[in-house]
Design a protein around this motif. Structure first.
Motif, mmCIF file in Angstrom:
data_model
loop_
_atom_site.group_PDB
_atom_site.id
_atom_site.type_symbol
_atom_site.label_atom_id
_atom_site.label_comp_id
_atom_site.label_asym_id
_atom_site.label_seq_id
_atom_site.Cartn_x
_atom_site.Cartn_y
_atom_site.Cartn_z
ATOM 1 N N VAL A 375 0.877 -1.431 -0.137
ATOM 2 C CA VAL A 375 -0.006 0.221 -0.142
ATOM 3 C C VAL A 375 0.849 1.315 0.095
ATOM 4 N N SER A 376 1.907 1.381 0.897
ATOM 5 C CA SER A 376 2.752 2.501 1.272
ATOM 6 C C SER A 376 3.886 2.402 -0.135
ATOM 7 N N ARG A 377 4.053 1.470 -0.735
ATOM 8 C CA ARG A 377 5.121 1.466 -1.736
ATOM 9 C C ARG A 377 6.591 1.603 -1.115
ATOM 10 N N ILE A 378 6.702 0.842 -0.167
ATOM 11 C CA ILE A 378 7.847 0.792 0.832
ATOM 12 C C ILE A 378 8.649 -0.622 0.697
ATOM 13 N N ARG A 379 9.893 -0.748 0.754
ATOM 14 C CA ARG A 379 10.420 -1.904 0.687
ATOM 15 C C ARG A 379 11.477 -1.744 1.954
ATOM 16 N N ALA A 380 11.893 -2.844 2.128
ATOM 17 C CA ALA A 380 13.124 -2.954 3.435
ATOM 18 C C ALA A 380 14.191 -2.853 2.843
ATOM 19 N N SER A 381 15.213 -2.183 3.304
ATOM 20 C CA SER A 381 16.592 -2.222 2.627
ATOM 21 C C SER A 381 17.628 -2.118 3.592
ATOM 22 N N ARG A 382 18.889 -2.755 3.164
ATOM 23 C CA ARG A 382 19.936 -3.158 4.056
ATOM 24 C C ARG A 382 21.037 -1.961 4.054
ATOM 25 N N LYS A 383 20.845 -0.972 2.981
ATOM 26 C CA LYS A 383 21.613 -0.056 2.658
ATOM 27 C C LYS A 383 21.034 1.359 3.310
#
Length: 383
Positions: A375-383
């Motif tokens: 819904v929020s167009r978010i992704r998890a990132s390690r950078k």
């Protein structure tokens, strides 16, 4: 055989209970270290815990029926043997060997003294296997030697002190031969380890996969779920702190929890560059899929997507608790029953939908995202 089965059964029960408390911290450690869940590392690490528990239980169990063990022993009881290689005399005494008669060799192998020696070798042999896995190179066999001797000495001191003074006298013998056989077992296990460890991925391959995941900037669903669990715990803590300064009623509890959720799921990631308390522990952050940075609209949408189901479930609970008037007329009872069933069905349906969604995402191999991230167009990132 029963003398060995009971300690192992006891160790298994303790291990299961301990695993319930160790699983989540282990998952957090594993995802922080490797970025993915390694079944081989999990199996080896948890089997190591079980091995130590089993070995310790085999050494101390069964326990005496009374603490006053001195009363059950003769006054001249000897509690230690400091003469090495006494096991050779014991074997020859109990099962004499005629070298020209192979049948006597079989009797020796079946004898109590020989089996006792083999048990002491096998008891610490797994320790050498684990040390070989952790240190890899053959040059570290001295680690197995020292660790085997140290663990064996710990066992022998445990027996000599009567379980550290809990019993008035030792109920098992401190034996120099046990020290020698245990230490030898650890070294043998170290050199025999490659035969067993060939079945598991090497630490180098796990490290290579970890580096690949970091390079690809992938965060699997399980660590995201763990981060959300940690965030939920922080929300509960903040809610309890707020309740100290506010009124004690259901509406105020909803307001306190809502405030805590805003702080943890929106305000903190907004001011900390996309990190919530849970994601910070697991070493990733939430960023917009297009810009690659955390944006205020995206973080707000994610918060609302998480908050809305919780609010719906809370409203259902409050309605079921307060909305029914205390009517006792028979004409209203059927309606109240149907309303109650409808509310219960809605409550169950929301939970079932969320549960199925979590399962689908977790078993998708990272190909699907949680609904609030979509819904929020978010992704998890390690950078």
């Amino acid at each position: 055989m029963s003398s060995y089965v009971f300690p192992i059964q006891t160790a298994f029960i303790i291990f299961v209970i301990a695993s319930m408390f160790l699983l989540v911290p282990w998952l957090i450690y594993g995802y922080r270290k490797d970025g993915f869940f390694s079944w081989s590392r999990f199996a080896i690490s948890f089997s190591f815990v079980f091995y130590l528990l089993a070995a310790y239980c085999l050494v101390i169990l069964p326990l005496p029926t009374t603490r006053n063990t001195c009363a059950q022993q003769a006054a001249d009881t000897v509690y230690y043997n400091l003469t090495p290689f006494m096991f050779v005399k014991d074997i020859m005494r109990e099962t004499p060997i005629v070298w020209s008669q192979p049948s006597t060799w079989i009797n020796m192998i079946k004898g109590r003294a020989f089996l006792q020696v083999m048990f002491n070798v096998l008891l610490v042999m797994p320790l050498g296997v684990y040390i070989r896995y952790f240190w890899q190179k053959r040059a570290f066999w001295k680690h197995a030697l020292v660790a085997g001797f140290g663990l064996s000495l710990f066992f022998e001191v445990t027996q000599l002190t009567g379980l550290y003074g809990f019993y008035s006298c030792p109920y098992r013998l401190f034996d120099m031969d046990d020290l020698m056989m245990n230490t030898s077992g650890a070294v043998i296990g170290f050199f025999a380890a490659p035969l067993l460890l060939a079945l598991f991925p090497s630490r180098a391959s796990i490290q290579a996969k970890s580096e690949q995941i970091v390079e690809q900037d992938r965060v699997y669903p399980v660590p995201q779920l763990l981060a959300l669990l940690i965030d939920s715990i922080v929300v509960v803590i903040i809610t309890n702190l707020l309740s100290i300064f506010t009124l004690s009623n259901d509406i105020q509890t909803v307001l306190d929890t809502s405030t805590a959720m805003v702080i943890v799921l929106f305000f903190i990631p907004w001011v900390r560059n996309g990190y919530t308390p849970g994601s910070a522990i697991l070493r990733f952050r939430y960023v917009d899929r297009q810009s690659g940075t955390p944006t205020l609209p995206a973080l707000l949408k994610r918060f609302i997507a998480i908050y809305a189901p919780w609010l719906l479930l809370t409203i259902i609970q409050l309605v079921s608790k307060y909305a029914y008037p205390s009517y006792h007329k028979d004409t209203l009872q059927p309606y109240l029953i149907w309303i109650s069933l409808g509310i219960g069905a809605l409550y169950f349906l929301v939970y079932l939908t969320l549960f199925i969604h979590v399962l689908v995402v977790m078993f998708s191999g990272g190909k699907r995202s949680f609904y609030f991230d979509e819904v929020s167009r978010i992704r998890a990132s390690r950078k």
